[in-house]
Scaffold this motif. Structure first.
Motif, PDB file in Angstrom:
ATOM      1  N   MET A 190       0.808  -1.212   0.000  1.00  0.00           N
ATOM      2  CA  MET A 190       0.000   0.000   0.000  1.00  0.00           C
ATOM      3  C   MET A 190       0.846   1.268   0.000  1.00  0.00           C
ATOM      4  O   MET A 190       1.936   1.310   0.564  1.00  0.00           O
ATOM      5  CB  MET A 190      -0.929   0.014   1.224  1.00  0.00           C
ATOM      6  N   THR A 191       0.287   2.298  -0.608  1.00  0.00           N
ATOM      7  CA  THR A 191       0.860   3.635  -0.508  1.00  0.00           C
ATOM      8  C   THR A 191       0.229   4.317   0.704  1.00  0.00           C
ATOM      9  O   THR A 191      -0.733   3.813   1.292  1.00  0.00           O
ATOM     10  CB  THR A 191       0.556   4.470  -1.763  1.00  0.00           C
ATOM     11  N   GLU A 192       0.757   5.478   1.059  1.00  0.00           N
ATOM     12  CA  GLU A 192       0.174   6.235   2.162  1.00  0.00           C
ATOM     13  C   GLU A 192      -1.283   6.609   1.869  1.00  0.00           C
ATOM     14  O   GLU A 192      -2.159   6.489   2.735  1.00  0.00           O
ATOM     15  CB  GLU A 192       0.991   7.507   2.430  1.00  0.00           C
ATOM     16  N   TYR A 193      -1.530   7.054   0.638  1.00  0.00           N
ATOM     17  CA  TYR A 193      -2.892   7.412   0.246  1.00  0.00           C
ATOM     18  C   TYR A 193      -3.813   6.201   0.291  1.00  0.00           C
ATOM     19  O   TYR A 193      -4.968   6.293   0.722  1.00  0.00           O
ATOM     20  CB  TYR A 193      -2.900   7.990  -1.171  1.00  0.00           C
ATOM     21  N   GLU A 194      -3.303   5.084  -0.185  1.00  0.00           N
ATOM     22  CA  GLU A 194      -4.125   3.870  -0.227  1.00  0.00           C
ATOM     23  C   GLU A 194      -4.604   3.480   1.163  1.00  0.00           C
ATOM     24  O   GLU A 194      -5.776   3.136   1.359  1.00  0.00           O
ATOM     25  CB  GLU A 194      -3.315   2.738  -0.851  1.00  0.00           C
ATOM     26  N   GLU A 195      -3.704   3.520   2.120  1.00  0.00           N
ATOM     27  CA  GLU A 195      -4.087   3.173   3.483  1.00  0.00           C
ATOM     28  C   GLU A 195      -5.123   4.158   4.014  1.00  0.00           C
ATOM     29  O   GLU A 195      -6.130   3.774   4.627  1.00  0.00           O
ATOM     30  CB  GLU A 195      -2.863   3.158   4.391  1.00  0.00           C
ATOM     31  N   LYS A 196      -4.885   5.435   3.757  1.00  0.00           N
ATOM     32  CA  LYS A 196      -5.797   6.480   4.237  1.00  0.00           C
ATOM     33  C   LYS A 196      -7.188   6.313   3.632  1.00  0.00           C
ATOM     34  O   LYS A 196      -8.209   6.345   4.339  1.00  0.00           O
ATOM     35  CB  LYS A 196      -5.216   7.848   3.872  1.00  0.00           C
ATOM     36  N   PHE A 197      -7.239   6.133   2.321  1.00  0.00           N
ATOM     37  CA  PHE A 197      -8.530   6.043   1.647  1.00  0.00           C
ATOM     38  C   PHE A 197      -9.267   4.753   1.984  1.00  0.00           C
ATOM     39  O   PHE A 197     -10.488   4.756   2.152  1.00  0.00           O
ATOM     40  CB  PHE A 197      -8.344   6.145   0.130  1.00  0.00           C
ATOM     41  N   SER A 198      -8.542   3.648   2.069  1.00  0.00           N
ATOM     42  CA  SER A 198      -9.200   2.372   2.359  1.00  0.00           C
ATOM     43  C   SER A 198      -9.771   2.366   3.770  1.00  0.00           C
ATOM     44  O   SER A 198     -10.828   1.771   4.024  1.00  0.00           O
ATOM     45  CB  SER A 198      -8.225   1.205   2.170  1.00  0.00           C
ATOM     46  N   GLN A 199      -9.096   3.053   4.700  1.00  0.00           N
ATOM     47  CA  GLN A 199      -9.616   3.150   6.073  1.00  0.00           C
ATOM     48  C   GLN A 199     -10.907   3.952   6.122  1.00  0.00           C
ATOM     49  O   GLN A 199     -11.727   3.772   7.032  1.00  0.00           O
ATOM     50  CB  GLN A 199      -8.564   3.770   6.992  1.00  0.00           C
ATOM     51  N   LYS A 200     -11.084   4.819   5.134  1.00  0.00           N
ATOM     52  CA  LYS A 200     -12.318   5.598   5.050  1.00  0.00           C
ATOM     53  C   LYS A 200     -13.413   4.846   4.301  1.00  0.00           C
ATOM     54  O   LYS A 200     -14.506   5.373   4.095  1.00  0.00           O
ATOM     55  CB  LYS A 200     -12.044   6.929   4.346  1.00  0.00           C
ATOM     56  N   GLY A 201     -13.096   3.631   3.881  1.00  0.00           N
ATOM     57  CA  GLY A 201     -14.086   2.816   3.185  1.00  0.00           C
ATOM     58  C   GLY A 201     -14.097   2.973   1.676  1.00  0.00           C
ATOM     59  O   GLY A 201     -14.992   2.456   1.000  1.00  0.00           O
ATOM     60  N   HIS A 202     -13.089   3.674   1.130  1.00  0.00           N
ATOM     61  CA  HIS A 202     -13.021   3.839  -0.317  1.00  0.00           C
ATOM     62  C   HIS A 202     -12.605   2.525  -0.983  1.00  0.00           C
ATOM     63  O   HIS A 202     -11.735   1.822  -0.485  1.00  0.00           O
ATOM     64  CB  HIS A 202     -11.998   4.924  -0.690  1.00  0.00           C
ATOM     65  N   ARG A 203     -13.217   2.241  -2.094  1.00  0.00           N
ATOM     66  CA  ARG A 203     -12.814   1.071  -2.877  1.00  0.00           C
ATOM     67  C   ARG A 203     -11.531   1.392  -3.634  1.00  0.00           C
ATOM     68  O   ARG A 203     -11.361   2.498  -4.157  1.00  0.00           O
ATOM     69  CB  ARG A 203     -13.925   0.711  -3.857  1.00  0.00           C
ATOM     70  N   ILE A 204     -10.634   0.429  -3.717  1.00  0.00           N
ATOM     71  CA  ILE A 204      -9.368   0.616  -4.429  1.00  0.00           C
ATOM     72  C   ILE A 204      -9.429  -0.144  -5.747  1.00  0.00           C
ATOM     73  O   ILE A 204      -9.747  -1.334  -5.782  1.00  0.00           O
ATOM     74  CB  ILE A 204      -8.171   0.114  -3.588  1.00  0.00           C
ATOM     75  N   TYR A 205      -9.127   0.553  -6.832  1.00  0.00           N
ATOM     76  CA  TYR A 205      -9.141  -0.038  -8.183  1.00  0.00           C
ATOM     77  C   TYR A 205      -7.698  -0.280  -8.640  1.00  0.00           C
ATOM     78  O   TYR A 205      -6.804   0.525  -8.371  1.00  0.00           O
ATOM     79  CB  TYR A 205      -9.828   0.914  -9.164  1.00  0.00           C
ATOM     80  N   ARG A 206      -7.500  -1.377  -9.328  1.00  0.00           N
ATOM     81  CA  ARG A 206      -6.156  -1.693  -9.804  1.00  0.00           C
ATOM     82  C   ARG A 206      -6.220  -2.429 -11.145  1.00  0.00           C
ATOM     83  O   ARG A 206      -7.116  -3.240 -11.364  1.00  0.00           O
ATOM     84  CB  ARG A 206      -5.399  -2.570  -8.802  1.00  0.00           C
ATOM     85  N   CYS A 207      -5.260  -2.122 -12.016  1.00  0.00           N
ATOM     86  CA  CYS A 207      -5.165  -2.883 -13.265  1.00  0.00           C
ATOM     87  C   CYS A 207      -3.711  -2.971 -13.714  1.00  0.00           C
ATOM     88  O   CYS A 207      -2.852  -2.187 -13.289  1.00  0.00           O
ATOM     89  CB  CYS A 207      -6.024  -2.259 -14.352  1.00  0.00           C
ATOM     90  N   GLU A 208      -3.458  -3.967 -14.535  1.00  0.00           N
ATOM     91  CA  GLU A 208      -2.158  -4.165 -15.169  1.00  0.00           C
ATOM     92  C   GLU A 208      -2.385  -4.231 -16.667  1.00  0.00           C
ATOM     93  O   GLU A 208      -3.198  -5.031 -17.140  1.00  0.00           O
ATOM     94  CB  GLU A 208      -1.506  -5.461 -14.689  1.00  0.00           C
ATOM     95  N   VAL A 209      -1.692  -3.368 -17.412  1.00  0.00           N
ATOM     96  CA  VAL A 209      -1.818  -3.384 -18.865  1.00  0.00           C
ATOM     97  C   VAL A 209      -0.443  -3.546 -19.481  1.00  0.00           C
ATOM     98  O   VAL A 209       0.584  -3.221 -18.881  1.00  0.00           O
ATOM     99  CB  VAL A 209      -2.495  -2.101 -19.398  1.00  0.00           C
ATOM    100  N   GLN A 210      -0.438  -4.061 -20.700  1.00  0.00           N
ATOM    101  CA  GLN A 210       0.834  -4.405 -21.361  1.00  0.00           C
ATOM    102  C   GLN A 210       0.880  -3.796 -22.750  1.00  0.00           C
ATOM    103  O   GLN A 210      -0.084  -3.844 -23.514  1.00  0.00           O
ATOM    104  CB  GLN A 210       0.963  -5.931 -21.449  1.00  0.00           C
ATOM    105  N   PHE A 211       2.035  -3.218 -23.062  1.00  0.00           N
ATOM    106  CA  PHE A 211       2.270  -2.684 -24.404  1.00  0.00           C
ATOM    107  C   PHE A 211       2.677  -3.821 -25.338  1.00  0.00           C
ATOM    108  O   PHE A 211       3.328  -4.779 -24.905  1.00  0.00           O
ATOM    109  CB  PHE A 211       3.359  -1.617 -24.368  1.00  0.00           C
ATOM    110  N   SER A 212       2.333  -3.714 -26.577  1.00  0.00           N
ATOM    111  CA  SER A 212       2.638  -4.789 -27.527  1.00  0.00           C
ATOM    112  C   SER A 212       4.082  -4.704 -28.000  1.00  0.00           C
ATOM    113  O   SER A 212       4.751  -3.698 -27.820  1.00  0.00           O
ATOM    114  CB  SER A 212       1.695  -4.675 -28.728  1.00  0.00           C
TER     115      SER A 212
END
Length: 212
Positions: A190-212
């Motif tokens: 987690m980042t500092e923001y991630e911990e802060k936001f998740s503690q407030k009940g915010h959903r965390i979105y994540r993705c991995e994309v690849q260049f060809s």
């Protein structure tokens, strides 16, 4: 976000060249020489206070990490973290990511992380978003063929915009989570923001994309 001015920050950065690279343009195409090995290079754009990049460096000693943060008063916290953790595979750049091509040669980077970037929600600021097509063009140039971009945010609007931007650019979607902390994803740091936001009940979105 209002930044607290730290008049001593610039001097502290200059006093620790073991972590802070003051002349990154001189290492374009030569980052492997600086690290003294041929390990993969992963960069984080917008490292903030440095929790993520420091913890990643500690968890993966076989990868070289470079944290990029434009604000001196913020990146000095990343330096302080590094001075405690003492990772040998980490460097910090106090520069603007808009000039990424000045610091990295084509195909020099294996992976890019974007964590909790400024959403720039107004339409007139679209070009400032770090997932806008002009930034994707930069990323593609510095990444190896097939290189990946890993993206995390708590901002649903930015996430949806980014998925569309990635699709229009022709990127391959390798992973997506609409609720990271309630998924089966392992090894999340987690980042500092991630911990802060998740503690407030915010959903965390994540993705991995690849260049060809």
């Amino acid at each position: 976000m209002r930044l607290r001015h730290k008049p001593w920050a610039k001097e502290k950065l200059m006093n620790h060249p073991e972590f802070v690279v003051l002349d990154p343009e001189n290492y374009k195409g030569k980052w492997h020489e600086l690290f003294g090995n041929d390990n993969p290079i992963h960069i984080e754009i917008g490292s903030g206070k440095g929790r993520f990049i420091n913890e990643m460096a500690k968890a993966h000693p076989d990868v070289n990490y470079i944290g990029i943060e434009a604000y001196t008063s913020v990146i000095v916290s990343a330096l302080e973290y590094a001075l405690e953790a003492e990772p040998t595979n980490l460097r910090l750049l106090n520069v603007n990511a808009q000039k990424l091509l000045d610091y990295f040669a084509e195909g020099e980077v294996d992976r890019i992380y974007l964590n909790f970037s400024d959403p720039w929600p107004k339409n007139r600021h679209e070009k400032r978003r770090l997932t806008y097509k002009s930034y994707l063009e930069m990323y593609e140039k510095v990444l190896v063929k097939g290189g990946e971009l890993h993206f995390k945010t708590d901002n649903q609007g930015l996430f949806e915009y980014s998925l569309i931007s990635f699709s229009h650019y022709g990127l391959k979607l390798n992973y997506v989570s609409l609720d990271l902390h309630n998924s089966d994803f392992e090894g999340n740091i987690m980042t500092e923001y991630e911990e802060k936001f998740s503690q407030k009940g915010h959903r965390i979105y994540r993705c991995e994309v690849q260049f060809s």
